[in-house]
Each structure stands twice: as C-alpha cells, then as structure tokens.
Design an enzyme around this catalytic site. Structure first.
Site, mmCIF file in Angstrom:
data_model
loop_
_atom_site.group_PDB
_atom_site.id
_atom_site.type_symbol
_atom_site.label_atom_id
_atom_site.label_comp_id
_atom_site.label_asym_id
_atom_site.label_seq_id
_atom_site.Cartn_x
_atom_site.Cartn_y
_atom_site.Cartn_z
ATOM 1 N N ARG A 172 -43.755 57.548 15.638
ATOM 2 C CA ARG A 172 -43.753 56.432 14.681
ATOM 3 C C ARG A 172 -44.181 56.849 13.266
ATOM 4 O O ARG A 172 -44.742 56.044 12.510
ATOM 5 C CB ARG A 172 -44.675 55.314 15.158
ATOM 6 N N SER A 221 -43.286 45.592 16.536
ATOM 7 C CA SER A 221 -44.560 46.057 17.080
ATOM 8 C C SER A 221 -45.592 46.227 15.971
ATOM 9 O O SER A 221 -45.336 46.882 14.966
ATOM 10 C CB SER A 221 -44.367 47.389 17.804
ATOM 11 N N GLU A 303 -48.997 50.184 13.351
ATOM 12 C CA GLU A 303 -47.641 50.681 13.155
ATOM 13 C C GLU A 303 -47.060 50.114 11.861
ATOM 14 O O GLU A 303 -46.275 50.751 11.177
ATOM 15 C CB GLU A 303 -46.758 50.292 14.350
#
Length: 313
Positions: A172, A221, A303
């Site tokens: 990520r 997310s 994130e």
C-alpha cells in the site's frame, strides 16, 4: 510566502487562488488550496515547474479518493490533473498507457475491450496516478504486479522515466520522493477474451456492492491490514488478521464523531454521513487506532493520506 497569480509563472491552464477543496474531495471535506493549478498539458506543467520558485511547495492530486484534506487547507500549489492527463492508449496486446488523471475503472474497461486483463482496477476508486503512488490493489493483485514504467516530472521540471525499482513498491505504498509528479503509467496485463474479462469485472463489482458501503462517501479501506505483506500483497485476501476484525473486536463498528462514522456495513470504511469536517474524520480514525491498541496491542496504520493544516483555532 504569499502566492498570487501575478507572482507565479505564466500558464496556459488555470490558476485559482484560495480554491476550496471540499467540492473536489471524494469525502467532501477540506479547506482551501493556496493556489490550484490545472495544467493544460504536460508541457504547461513542465514549464511551470521549471520556472517556479523552488521554495514553493507543490502537491499533486487526482480525484482525492484516498485523501483527507484537513480543514485549514493546503499551502503552496496544488496541481490537479484534468483532460490533458486522462488519455488511455492501447500499446499492444498486453500493454496499456494511461495518463495519471484516467480513472482506474476506465483503464480497466478500455483494457478489457482490447483483451488485456487489468480487471482488478475496476473496483478501485480513483485515478491511475494515485493507484500507482499508493500501490493500490484488491483481490490479490497490486499495481506492482502490472507496472512497467511511469513518466514523471521532478519538482525542478525535469522529465524522467521510472522503472519498477525506482518506485520502491511496498504494501500500500511506494518510496517516491516528495515533489515527484507522475504524469503517465504503462501497465501490462495478461491477454484474455474480452467477454471473460468483462464478466470477471461484473462479478467483482457485485462482490463489492454486497460487502462494502459503495453508496456512502468513503475512501475505501481506512487502515492497512495488520502484520507484514510482500510488496505485491499476495496474501491480502487469505491472511487471517484483517483491520475490520480488530476494529470490530475493539467495539468500534458504527462508532461516530460528528458527521463521521465507521461504517456499519464494513468497519474499516470511514464515511462522511453528511456534514462531517476533516477533523471529525481524522479524530474518529485516531480514536479507532487508540481503542484497537488498547484492546489488542495492535497499532493500525492509516491507508488514507491526511494532508494540509488543521483549521485555525
């Protein structure tokens, strides 16, 4: 340093001082950009950066689908990519080049029509530039898996080509230096039958509709799944420890502050139920991190990027 159109290099695109960012933000929050620059094309951007005072901060945005812009706004120049950067070109039977402003879903569909399987992009909100910078992925496939190269411009206006090793792909994230602006990305997918790829995307969309609050304003997310992953994240959908699970275990599903809420449908989705400030969203996220840490000893990692200044007190 206070910016004005008169003190900045001339452009063929658009310069807008003190542009509120809430209407450009996926979450509909954010204070003003000191100066918003929408370049006409690549040359316009390069000329501007070459002539711009090196002390002026520059921050590129797409559709802000993975971004909380704080209520005090952003200093310096915010570069927003529009029509001059959203082209999609099929290079051969496995490769496609997309401008950073091209939406992930549009790239997936254009690729499918050409018999190139980039179906994982279909359900990822946002544009290709952000997907590359954040190594976005789902269902076990990440940008790192399909990335060939990217064109970029340095803060000083130099055009360069970035190979996979230059990106520093990790779970990520990437290791791109501040000020580096991606302008186009070349991806390679497996060849396949267009109808089969379309069906794969249809099924992925249905799965997403059934499990995620797609009708709400969210950035997907909120936190990375705990524990380590490879740079391509192949374990993403099989690993036992999920962010939503530790959030649930801490009793934070449905928790809210102001107009911000952790979704009842998927507790790792931070949503703007209406009227939330950036502070509401960020404060709720931090409260979730605190409760999860107290409950399980796990430190959740954001994130979603948070940028800009808090509102003046």
């Amino acid at each position: 340093m206070s910016l004005s159109i008169e003190t900045l290099p001339p452009v063929r695109g658009t310069l807008t001082p003190n542009r509120p960012m809430d209407t450009l933000s996926w979450l509909r929050v954010g204070g003003p950009a000191e100066m918003l620059f929408q370049p006409a094309d690549l040359q316009d951007l390069q000329d501007f950066l070459t002539a711009l005072d090196p002390a002026v901060p520059v921050f590129p945005i797409g559709v802000c689908s993975n971004l909380i812009i704080r209520d005090g706004g952003l200093d310096g120049v915010v570069v927003r990519f529009g029509r001059g950067f959203n082209g999609i070109e099929v290079l051969d039977n496995s490769r496609i080049r997309a401008g950073v402003g091209a939406l992930d879903a549009h790239v997936a569909r254009k690729a499918a029509q050409a018999g190139i399987d980039l179906a994982f992009l279909r359900t990822i909100p946002g544009a290709i530039g952000g997907a590359a910078k954040m190594n976005a992925g789902c269902y076990g496939t990440y940008m790192a898996d399909v990335f060939i190269e990217a064109e970029a411009i340095t803060r000083s206006g130099q055009r360069i080509t970035l190979k996979p090793a230059d990106m520093g792909f990790a779970y990520r994230s990437t290791a791109l230096p501040d000020g580096m602006i991606l302008t186009s990305v070349t991806l390679q997918g497996n060849a396949g039958e267009a109808e089969a790829i379309e069906q794969k995307m249809t099924e992925a969309l249905a799965k997403r509709e059934a499990t995620q609050p797609t009708k709400e304003r969210s950035c997907g997310s909120t936190f990375r799944n705990p524990a380590g992953y490879s740079s391509t994240g192949q374990a993403d959908d099989t690993h036992e420890l999920k962010a939503w699970k530790v959030i649930d275990d801490a009793g934070m599903r449905g928790a809210s502050i102001g107009g911000a809420q952790m979704s009842e449908m998927h507790s790792n989705f931070l949503i703007n139920k209406g009227g939330a400030s950036a502070a509401d969203l960020e404060n709720l996220g931090e409260l979730v991190r605190k409760r999860v840490s107290e409950n399980s000893g796990i430190t959740l990692v954001w994130e979603i990027m948070r940028v800009g200044k808090p509102a003046a007190q």
